[in-house]
Design an enzyme around this catalytic site. Structure first.
Site, PDB file in Angstrom:
ATOM      1  N   ASP A 415     -15.306 -43.937  63.186  1.00 20.52           N
ATOM      2  CA  ASP A 415     -15.180 -43.647  61.768  1.00 20.52           C
ATOM      3  C   ASP A 415     -15.288 -42.177  61.374  1.00 20.52           C
ATOM      4  O   ASP A 415     -14.887 -41.811  60.270  1.00 20.52           O
ATOM      5  CB  ASP A 415     -16.193 -44.466  60.970  1.00 20.52           C
ATOM      6  CG  ASP A 415     -15.764 -45.917  60.809  1.00 20.52           C
ATOM      7  OD1 ASP A 415     -14.536 -46.171  60.858  1.00 20.52           O
ATOM      8  OD2 ASP A 415     -16.627 -46.790  60.643  1.00 20.52           O
ATOM      9  N   TYR A 496     -15.594 -51.240  54.855  1.00 20.24           N
ATOM     10  CA  TYR A 496     -17.014 -51.387  55.116  1.00 20.24           C
ATOM     11  C   TYR A 496     -17.878 -50.356  54.425  1.00 20.24           C
ATOM     12  O   TYR A 496     -17.511 -49.197  54.333  1.00 20.24           O
ATOM     13  CB  TYR A 496     -17.260 -51.286  56.634  1.00 20.24           C
ATOM     14  CG  TYR A 496     -17.777 -52.580  57.149  1.00 20.24           C
ATOM     15  CD1 TYR A 496     -16.951 -53.693  57.170  1.00 20.24           C
ATOM     16  CD2 TYR A 496     -19.102 -52.714  57.546  1.00 20.24           C
ATOM     17  CE1 TYR A 496     -17.436 -54.908  57.592  1.00 20.24           C
ATOM     18  CE2 TYR A 496     -19.576 -53.928  57.972  1.00 20.24           C
ATOM     19  CZ  TYR A 496     -18.750 -55.014  57.995  1.00 20.24           C
ATOM     20  OH  TYR A 496     -19.229 -56.211  58.406  1.00 20.24           O
TER      21      TYR A 496
HETATM   22 CU   LIG Z   1     -19.264 -55.980  60.908  1.00 22.40          CU
END
Ligand SMILES: [Cu+2]
Ligand SMILES: *[C@@H]1O[C@H](CO)[C@@H](O)[C@H](O)[C@H]1NC(C)=O
Ligand SMILES: *[C@@H]1O[C@H](CO)[C@@H](O)[C@H](O)[C@H]1NC(C)=O
Ligand SMILES: *[C@@H]1O[C@H](CO)[C@@H](O)[C@H](O)[C@H]1NC(C)=O
Ligand SMILES: *[C@@H]1O[C@H](CO)[C@@H](O)[C@H](O)[C@H]1NC(C)=O
Ligand SMILES: *[C@@H]1O[C@H](CO)[C@@H](O)[C@H](O)[C@H]1NC(C)=O
Ligand SMILES: *[C@@H]1O[C@H](CO)[C@@H](O)[C@H](O)[C@H]1NC(C)=O
Ligand SMILES: *[C@@H]1O[C@H](CO)[C@@H](O)[C@H](O)[C@H]1NC(C)=O
Ligand SMILES: *[C@@H]1O[C@H](CO)[C@@H](O)[C@H](O)[C@H]1NC(C)=O
Ligand SMILES: *[C@@H]1O[C@H](CO)[C@@H](O)[C@H](O)[C@H]1NC(C)=O
Ligand SMILES: *[C@@H]1O[C@H](CO)[C@@H](O)[C@H](O)[C@H]1NC(C)=O
Ligand SMILES: *[C@@H]1O[C@H](CO)[C@@H](O)[C@H](O)[C@H]1NC(C)=O
Ligand SMILES: *[C@@H]1O[C@H](CO)[C@@H](O)[C@H](O)[C@H]1NC(C)=O
Length: 808
Positions: A415, A496
């Site tokens: 990320d 997320y």
């Molecule tokens: Cu997850």
């Protein structure tokens, strides 16, 4: 939006919990104690606690939530970002360098060079210590710039350094940034995915148009680039790199039908493989299709099969309330009433230097920096005036998926490639952090502008729902409040949301925690029961490992530290007082001598204590002073061995704990562009391990947090922070001569005899009474904002906000 306020009378002192629905709460909590002689502070260790500042916090005598005390950092924060004029001067200088051939981002196409990042280069520890510990001069400031070179058939990123700042037109030069990378390539890293958004979109649109009859038949939907499209086609990111080829796997997904970001829950189970090597799209090829676990090597093969008798058509995943996060279902008993909230009646009990991002709470002090790649980092964390950690912060976050379909199987997000900085948005007051928290802004660079995310870092004290100490006997009870201090930020990277919290406790311990929420990336459920649960119509909760690497650069009472392991082991032995052997247990100490033995996991049954000690510093009893590192809420390392997706790009993910000798050349365990060359990445963490001595050396501990995530129906619509969490703690171990939390006055000892209370000792806590004006936090959420964008090139220092129309 609630407008009413509740008034309550409280005794001044701590953050307390109130229940506003209980209406007026008259809190006459403390009877005056006969004598209060117990509040003298003393240091538990001689010579240890030089106080940095005279603490004269405001708030005494008044009773209202108020801002932190303004303090002045003892030193300049040398880790925080470039100033606006510095960033602007670097940009204007860059655009004068004809060899870089730069185009302004807003004018740039796929074949132009652009400036991707302008940020402060974090100073070397060697130089920094000279400044922060020895009154030496401030380390030279350099700008770290990333150029996205796309005006070429072989696009690459270039990390370069510009400085020392300030820019002096005639003498300033740029140089490739190479020393922090294990792979020496003049700071160049290939770009496998040169942001040809339009070209890729055109390619995918061509594919989806070629099968529009099939998508219409399967889902009554098409992706034709029209406003009324209801499906889309996307897949693995970054693209796969195999034998010199750049390969895509994409899947059809339903678009969201409502106001929610639910598209990652709507896979449709038809996959297309294509070879997109090189920048000439006319040479790209479709390599096949996958449907119902059957591979078709060409579009023709797939079409023929589709129109053959007996072709099995599978169901679809469609948006709906099940995928939306708003309240639904019957309202639970009493749930409309106001739940308890925390307030700070005396105001914030800590000091902040906002400009230097320097924080002081009780006996802890630290500096905060914020960067594009990893978001928030803490620096020079001191306890009682002594440094515990030189640096503490996230390095990289991996989400490694698995599945029988190519999109899940080939997905391993690293990320920091997207960056934690750009996605740390404003925190929702009263929800992400208490409403009375202090909020700091963060800034990051993008497209010749500095973006500010207002109130994206929060600082607050909180009274835990359990005391930190208690004891009762037949004649007294003693209990101490567990008031701790937290600094927090949340980054939403795609689907997320990662919440990062660093907490400081009265016993001298420090907690590092990450929590995950948001939408899972799901899979289409077809023949993949080995890789996740069946959680909705045709939906698999695609299994994945989250592994987040943190750097903890410990300096316990100086730089020279050693890792000692203390094992609890079963033993059978005889003692002087008996001729019988006994089955019992004992402890066994061992030191980690060098980097050949410094990568390991938490022991089964928590049998091993991991400690950072200074072997030159002992207590009067001869024990080494140090800090222990221990998992607090479950941590993991990567399940996959020798990941085909990652190759060498995330070698930090394979163990729970890894220790290296500190080097200025190894400041980070990962490079944000490691995903662009997984075989031979810019930073291969394995190369940090070359047998170096770890006895009484400057050590860096690299710790992994994370979780094995096999989403179940409870992850719908969103994963919840309550169970998706992981944490470690650092606790003083033989560091002081007792528990330092005895210094707090926020404790009570009630003395009684035969049921009659004879004394209530409150140690000089405020006994004042006051009325608190409590206004529910929701009202302030109407002020919630996104980016504030300041253009740095062209730059006008007198009108820094002229670009405010781009507030997004
Ligand atoms: Cu997850
Ligand atoms: C804190 O300071 C800000 C600006 O400096 C001000 O707007 C705000 O009202 C203050 N809050 C409190 C509770 O004093
Ligand atoms: C460098 O010199 C040029 C031309 O003299 C001038 O326009 C520019 O502002 C200077 N840049 C800096 C950063 O001083
Ligand atoms: C400079 O970049 C442009 C595109 O912005 C490109 O057309 C040109 O060839 C480049 N010049 C050199 C010398 O690389
Ligand atoms: C197909 O989609 C169109 C447009 O969204 C809609 O009007 C129509 O009812 C759908 N047909 C079926 C059979 O669902
Ligand atoms: C989508 O829009 C196009 C162009 O406006 C139109 O021709 C087509 O009928 C529309 N499709 C549906 C399903 O509404
Ligand atoms: C955050 O940014 C806003 C808007 O630019 C500004 O008003 C405020 O003072 C900043 N707050 C801090 C703590 O720097
Ligand atoms: C740390 O150890 C080195 C030798 O490895 C020594 O030269 C140095 O003086 C030590 N530093 C301290 C503060 O003890
Ligand atoms: C152990 O056995 C020896 C020999 O029988 C005896 O002399 C001794 O006292 C015993 N020791 C204890 C601790 O019972
Ligand atoms: C990892 O896998 C690759 C490809 O199968 C292989 O070449 C390599 O030797 C493996 N490495 C290790 C350490 O097993
Ligand atoms: C930082 O350390 C590296 C490695 O020792 C060195 O190459 C570089 O010049 C140093 N940077 C500065 C500004 O001293
Ligand atoms: C490791 O460093 C320590 C401290 O400088 C030293 O005492 C020890 O001899 C070194 N060990 C080896 C194997 O060189
Ligand atoms: C406790 O209080 C009760 C009631 O006032 C009294 O009868 C009793 O003697 C007291 N006990 C002691 C030990 O003082």
């Amino acid at each position: 939006m609630p407008t009413s306020s509740w008034y309550l009378t409280v005794a001044l002192g701590l953050t307390i919990l109130v229940n506003p629905t209980a209406g007026r709460l008259h809190a006459d909590l403390r009877r005056p104690s006969p004598k209060q002689k117990h509040d003298s502070r003393r240091d538990l260790y001689q010579g240890l606690g030089q106080k940095l500042h005279d603490r004269s916090f405001s708030g005494a005598g008044s009773c209202h939530e108020s801002n932190f005390t303004k303090i002045q950092a003892p030193k300049k924060n040398i880790w925080t970002g470039l100033t606006d004029p510095e960033a602007a001067s670097v940009l204007s200088w860059l655009f004068e360098q004809t060899d870089l051939n730069l185009t302004l981002s807003k004018d740039a196409g796929d074949w132009d060079n652009t400036v991707e990042l302008v940020e402060l280069m974090q100073p070397n520890k060697t130089n920094s210590l000279h400044f922060i510990d020895h009154n030496g001069k401030e380390p030279p400031r350099y700008a770290h710039v990333v150029i996205d070179h796309r005006a070429t058939v072989e696009p690459y990123y270039a990390d370069i350094l510009i400085g020392p700042l300030p820019i002096v037109n005639r003498t300033t030069q740029w140089q490739p940034l190479e020393y922090p990378y294990t792979r020496k390539t003049q700071g160049r890293i290939r770009n496998v995915d040169p942001d040809d958004t339009l070209v890729y979109d055109t390619w995918l649109l061509g594919i989806s148009t070629s099968v529009a009859d099939i998508t219409r038949d399967l889902w009554n939907a098409t992706y034709l680039g029209l406003d009324n499209d209801t499906i889309s086609l996307w897949g693995i990111d970054p693209l796969s790199q195999e034998n010199g080829h750049i390969l895509r796997w994409d899947q059809f997904w339903h678009d969201t039908a409502g106001d929610f970001d639910s598209s990652t829950l709507l896979p449709l189970g038809l996959y297309v493989h294509s070879d997109v090597t090189g920048r000439d799209a006319s040479k790209w090829k479709v390599l096949g299709w996958l449907y119902n676990d059957i591979f078709y090597p060409s579009t023709e093969d797939f079409r023929n099969a589709f129109y053959s008798p007996g072709f099995e058509k599978l169901g679809a995943n469609s948006d709906g309330e099940w995928a939306h996060t708003d309240q639904r279902g019957k309202v639970l008993p009493h749930d409309r009433s106001y739940p308890p909230v925390s307030v700070a009646p005396s105001g914030s009990r800590f000091g902040v230097d906002v400009e230097q991002k320097y924080v002081e709470w009780m006996d802890f002090t630290f500096y905060i920096s914020f960067s594009h790649d990893v978001g928030m980092t803490l620096h020079d964390i001191r306890y009682k005036g002594q440094r515990i950690l030189y640096e503490l912060g996230l390095q990289e976050a991996l989400a490694h998926y698995a599945g029988n379909d190519p999109v899940q199987s080939m997905t391993s997000y690293l990320d920091s490639y997207y960056g934690f900085g750009p996605y740390a948005f404003e925190l929702a007051k009263g929800y992400d952090c208490p409403s009375y928290a202090t909020y700091l802004n963060s800034t990051f660079y993008e497209d010749e502008t500095t973006h500010t995310h207002i109130h994206s870092i929060c600082l607050f004290e909180y009274d835990a729902d359990y005391p930190m100490q208690r004891h009762s006997s037949s004649y007294y009870v003693s209990v101490t409040k567990n008031v701790y201090f937290t600094v927090r930020s949340v980054s939403t990277v795609g689907n997320y949301d990662y919440m990062f919290s660093y907490s400081f406790y009265m016993d001298g311990s420090i907690g590092v925690e990450v929590r995950a929420s948001g939408y899972i990336q799901s899979a289409y459920y077809a023949h993949n029961e080995d890789f996740g649960y069946h959680i909705h119509d045709a939906l698999s909760g695609s299994m994945h490992d989250h592994v987040l690497n943190f750097k903890a650069d410990f300096d316990i009472l100086g730089l020279n530290n050693t890792i000692q392991l203390t094992k609890q082991i079963p033993t059978t032995q005889k003692f002087a007082w008996s001729n019988q052997t006994r089955n019992t247990m004992k402890i066994e100490h061992s030191n980690i001598k060098n980097e050949d033995e410094s990568r390991f996991n938490w022991a089964a049954n928590s049998a091993t204590q991991v400690k950072v000690l200074n072997l030159d510093e002992t207590t009067p009893y001869g024990e080494y002073r140090g800090y222990r590192i221990l998992p607090s809420t479950g941590t993991i390392h990567l399940t996959v061995e020798n990941s085909t997706n990652l190759r060498n790009a995330a070698q930090w993910a394979n163990y729970d704990i890894q220790v290296t000798q500190h080097h200025d050349t190894e400041p980070r365990s990962a490079h944000p562009k490691n995903s662009q060359d997984v075989e031979d990445p810019a930073i291969n963490f394995n190369k940090f391990f070359n047998g170096e001595n770890l006895t009484q050396q400057d050590l860096v501990v690299w710790l992994n947090l994370g979780m094995h995530h096999v989403p179940h129906t409870g992850d719908l619509p969103n994963t919840v922070f309550t169970t998706a969490h992981s944490g470690v703690q650092f606790m003083p171990l033989n560091y002081l001569l007792g528990d330092p939390s005895r210094e707090t006055v926020n404790m009570v000892r009630v003395v009684y005899d035969d049921g009659n209370v004879s004394a209530v000792h409150t140690f000089g806590q405020h006994d004042d009474q006051c009325t608190l004006d409590f206004t529910p936090a929701e009202s302030s959420l109407w002020d919630y904002v996104g980016d504030v964008v300041v253009r740095k090139f062209p730059y006008d220092p007198n009108d820094p906000y002229f670009d405010t129309d781009s507030i997004s």
